[in-house]
Design an enzyme around this catalytic site. Structure first.
Site, mmCIF file in Angstrom:
data_model
loop_
_atom_site.group_PDB
_atom_site.id
_atom_site.type_symbol
_atom_site.label_atom_id
_atom_site.label_comp_id
_atom_site.label_asym_id
_atom_site.label_seq_id
_atom_site.Cartn_x
_atom_site.Cartn_y
_atom_site.Cartn_z
ATOM 1 N N HIS A 170 -22.769 -5.089 -35.253
ATOM 2 C CA HIS A 170 -24.230 -4.970 -35.361
ATOM 3 C C HIS A 170 -24.609 -3.560 -35.827
ATOM 4 C CE1 HIS A 170 -24.446 -8.223 -32.039
ATOM 5 N NE2 HIS A 170 -24.904 -8.782 -33.136
ATOM 6 N N ARG A 209 -20.655 -13.107 -41.286
ATOM 7 C CA ARG A 209 -19.211 -12.918 -41.066
ATOM 8 C C ARG A 209 -18.469 -14.049 -41.771
ATOM 9 N NH1 ARG A 209 -19.932 -13.014 -34.820
ATOM 10 N NH2 ARG A 209 -21.097 -14.747 -35.661
#
Ligand code: PNS
Length: 161
Positions: A17, A90
């Site tokens: 993050h 991802r």
């Protein structure tokens, strides 16, 4: 002024993050990290804890602020006349979920909001908050994948349980 919003549960915030925050803050004049409610997830950290951690981690970043919001994300954006969302991507497994949310937000905003995706750094390809929580709950070492403050808080959480 171009403002972006990076929303998420951040339960807890990971180095993945943080990497997205650093990189996306360069794309906007101002980036708001928005701790948002996700009704389909049970949170380990309270809203206050997540807010505190995110503020600590971004305090040296001059164009980044942290806010909380419950309710529809799009309402937050419309209220402030913001047109850009940021999300990290991802593996391919993220794609369907992210695609659905991006399209729903675009539709809810009558095409006024677009989502910008940043590919995760390869170091964090398999990193997720849920995986971190599971490993930490079983006594595993997650120090390489989360900021120190999160590692410390995770240890405190599991000691108390
Ligand atoms: O980190 P997460 O849990 O994948 O983030 C998901 C989040 C919080 C961004 C999403 O659940 C969200 O936008 N929640 C706010 C409520 C909302 O607007 N839901 C409709 C999304 S299309």
């Amino acid at each position: 002024m171009k403002i972006g919003v990076y929303p998420g549960s951040f339960d807890p915030i990971t180095k993945g993050h943080l990497d997205i925050i650093i990189r996306s803050s360069k794309l906007f004049d101002h980036l708001i990290v928005l701790i948002s409610s996700n009704p389909s997830k049970n949170m380990l950290f309270s809203l206050e804890e997540r807010l505190f951690i995110a503020k600590e981690l971004t305090k040296e970043m001059p164009n980044v602020s942290v806010e909380c919001h419950s309710g529809l994300l799009i309402d937050f954006l419309m209220d402030k006349d913001i047109h850009y969302l940021v999300r990290g991507l991802r593996a391919v497994s993220d794609f369907e979920y992210e695609f659905e949310m991006a399209l729903a937000n675009r539709w809810l905003s009558s095409k006024g909001v677009d989502t910008i995706f940043l590919m995760t750094d390869e170091k964090y390809f398999y990193l997720s908050s849920s995986l971190i929580k599971q490993i930490a709950s079983l006594g595993g070492d997650v120090s390489e994948m989360v900021p120190d403050i999160v590692n410390k808080k995770l240890k405190e959480k599991w000691k108390k349980k």
